[in-house]
Design a protein around this motif. Sequence first.
Motif, PDB file in Angstrom:
ATOM      1  N   UNK A  52       2.694   7.039 -10.421  1.00  0.00           N
ATOM      2  CA  UNK A  52       2.875   7.794  -9.189  1.00  0.00           C
ATOM      3  C   UNK A  52       1.624   8.619  -8.881  1.00  0.00           C
ATOM      4  N   UNK A  53       1.170   8.567  -7.621  1.00  0.00           N
ATOM      5  CA  UNK A  53       0.002   9.271  -7.095  1.00  0.00           C
ATOM      6  C   UNK A  53      -1.330   8.621  -7.474  1.00  0.00           C
ATOM      7  N   UNK A  75      -2.045   4.341  -2.159  1.00  0.00           N
ATOM      8  CA  UNK A  75      -1.549   5.254  -3.189  1.00  0.00           C
ATOM      9  C   UNK A  75      -0.116   4.900  -3.561  1.00  0.00           C
ATOM     10  N   UNK A  76       0.229   5.108  -4.831  1.00  0.00           N
ATOM     11  CA  UNK A  76       1.583   4.848  -5.318  1.00  0.00           C
ATOM     12  C   UNK A  76       2.498   6.027  -4.974  1.00  0.00           C
ATOM     13  N   UNK A  77       3.548   5.765  -4.194  1.00  0.00           N
ATOM     14  CA  UNK A  77       4.532   6.794  -3.865  1.00  0.00           C
ATOM     15  C   UNK A  77       5.641   6.861  -4.907  1.00  0.00           C
ATOM     16  N   UNK A  78       6.000   5.713  -5.460  1.00  0.00           N
ATOM     17  CA  UNK A  78       7.049   5.632  -6.490  1.00  0.00           C
ATOM     18  C   UNK A  78       6.799   4.380  -7.311  1.00  0.00           C
ATOM     19  N   UNK A  79       7.246   4.409  -8.571  1.00  0.00           N
ATOM     20  CA  UNK A  79       6.981   3.296  -9.496  1.00  0.00           C
ATOM     21  C   UNK A  79       8.247   3.005 -10.284  1.00  0.00           C
ATOM     22  N   UNK A  94       7.185   3.882   3.140  1.00  0.00           N
ATOM     23  CA  UNK A  94       6.389   2.985   2.298  1.00  0.00           C
ATOM     24  C   UNK A  94       5.785   1.884   3.168  1.00  0.00           C
ATOM     25  N   UNK A  95       4.483   1.630   2.997  1.00  0.00           N
ATOM     26  CA  UNK A  95       3.826   0.589   3.786  1.00  0.00           C
ATOM     27  C   UNK A  95       4.067  -0.808   3.227  1.00  0.00           C
ATOM     28  N   UNK A  96       4.051  -0.924   1.898  1.00  0.00           N
ATOM     29  CA  UNK A  96       4.322  -2.224   1.287  1.00  0.00           C
ATOM     30  C   UNK A  96       4.737  -2.017  -0.161  1.00  0.00           C
ATOM     31  N   UNK A  97       5.386  -3.034  -0.734  1.00  0.00           N
ATOM     32  CA  UNK A  97       5.826  -2.989  -2.120  1.00  0.00           C
ATOM     33  C   UNK A  97       4.918  -3.906  -2.927  1.00  0.00           C
ATOM     34  N   UNK A  98       4.329  -3.362  -3.977  1.00  0.00           N
ATOM     35  CA  UNK A  98       3.429  -4.119  -4.833  1.00  0.00           C
ATOM     36  C   UNK A  98       4.185  -4.557  -6.081  1.00  0.00           C
ATOM     37  N   UNK A 122       3.941   1.505  -2.151  1.00  0.00           N
ATOM     38  CA  UNK A 122       2.569   1.865  -1.805  1.00  0.00           C
ATOM     39  C   UNK A 122       2.456   2.367  -0.356  1.00  0.00           C
ATOM     40  N   UNK A 123       1.503   3.276  -0.155  1.00  0.00           N
ATOM     41  CA  UNK A 123       1.167   3.736   1.201  1.00  0.00           C
ATOM     42  C   UNK A 123      -0.345   3.697   1.345  1.00  0.00           C
ATOM     43  N   UNK A 124      -0.810   3.099   2.427  1.00  0.00           N
ATOM     44  CA  UNK A 124      -2.236   3.001   2.671  1.00  0.00           C
ATOM     45  C   UNK A 124      -2.856   4.387   2.783  1.00  0.00           C
ATOM     46  N   UNK A 125      -4.066   4.526   2.266  1.00  0.00           N
ATOM     47  CA  UNK A 125      -4.759   5.805   2.370  1.00  0.00           C
ATOM     48  C   UNK A 125      -5.206   6.083   3.797  1.00  0.00           C
ATOM     49  N   UNK A 126      -5.431   5.029   4.571  1.00  0.00           N
ATOM     50  CA  UNK A 126      -5.853   5.168   5.959  1.00  0.00           C
ATOM     51  C   UNK A 126      -4.976   4.288   6.844  1.00  0.00           C
ATOM     52  N   UNK A 127      -4.886   4.603   8.147  1.00  0.00           N
ATOM     53  CA  UNK A 127      -4.129   3.735   9.058  1.00  0.00           C
ATOM     54  C   UNK A 127      -4.717   2.329   9.066  1.00  0.00           C
ATOM     55  N   UNK A 128      -3.902   1.317   9.376  1.00  0.00           N
ATOM     56  CA  UNK A 128      -2.537   1.427   9.904  1.00  0.00           C
ATOM     57  C   UNK A 128      -1.513   1.680   8.809  1.00  0.00           C
ATOM     58  N   UNK A 129      -0.379   2.258   9.228  1.00  0.00           N
ATOM     59  CA  UNK A 129       0.746   2.495   8.331  1.00  0.00           C
ATOM     60  C   UNK A 129       1.956   1.731   8.869  1.00  0.00           C
ATOM     61  N   UNK A 130       2.123   0.484   8.470  1.00  0.00           N
ATOM     62  CA  UNK A 130       3.251  -0.312   8.986  1.00  0.00           C
ATOM     63  C   UNK A 130       4.615   0.256   8.656  1.00  0.00           C
ATOM     64  N   UNK A 131       4.701   1.146   7.661  1.00  0.00           N
ATOM     65  CA  UNK A 131       5.990   1.733   7.302  1.00  0.00           C
ATOM     66  C   UNK A 131       6.409   2.880   8.190  1.00  0.00           C
TER      67      UNK A 131
END
Length: 204
Positions: A52-53, A75-79, A94-98, A122-131
Amino acid sequence: MRRYRLPGVLCVCVLLLASLAACQRGEPRAAGTAASENPLTPTGYGLTFLGVNECSARGSEHREVPCTSEKAAARVLARYDGTPPDTSPCPPTTDFVLHISERRPSLDENGDGAVPRGYACMRNLEPPHPGDPGMGGGPHTIVGDCVYSSRKGEVKETACDGSGPKAPQFKVASAVATRSQCPPSTALYVQLGGEKPVGCARRV
């Protein structure tokens, strides 16, 4: 080893295995306090693979890199360990799941040379943010998202601004516990998740 002199007391503080032993009159400090105080601080590159983080680089391998690196992309929001359930426990934006396959990197959690199978939100550090609401992506459909009918009884998310491959037909205006709580103007019920699993969607 450093020596700190306090009034009337001489204490010797020793750093041992990443834990700071407090002096007689000092306050104990829990491991990981710095990361919990500032969620944007990496939790320790290399201690846990994509914990996380922590951050991953661009590319198909999604290597772990320091979040301050120019290569850092998300960045990892949750694991979580194991495989994702039908209803993802990831945070709403969340933008995508890894998906993390079992592998043997040079650095891992406990030094045994293996990282267990799991997945990271995961969440992108910069846009776009599809989530984000209305952006047309992410593992969740949330309030503010738009959908279109892909086939009978099934809808898929698409960008509300029409920039996606499919034009939006409905927009989720609110989330409620049961269908009976949706307003009369509701044109479509969308399955969401969480404590309010019913999305009340209107035509756009």
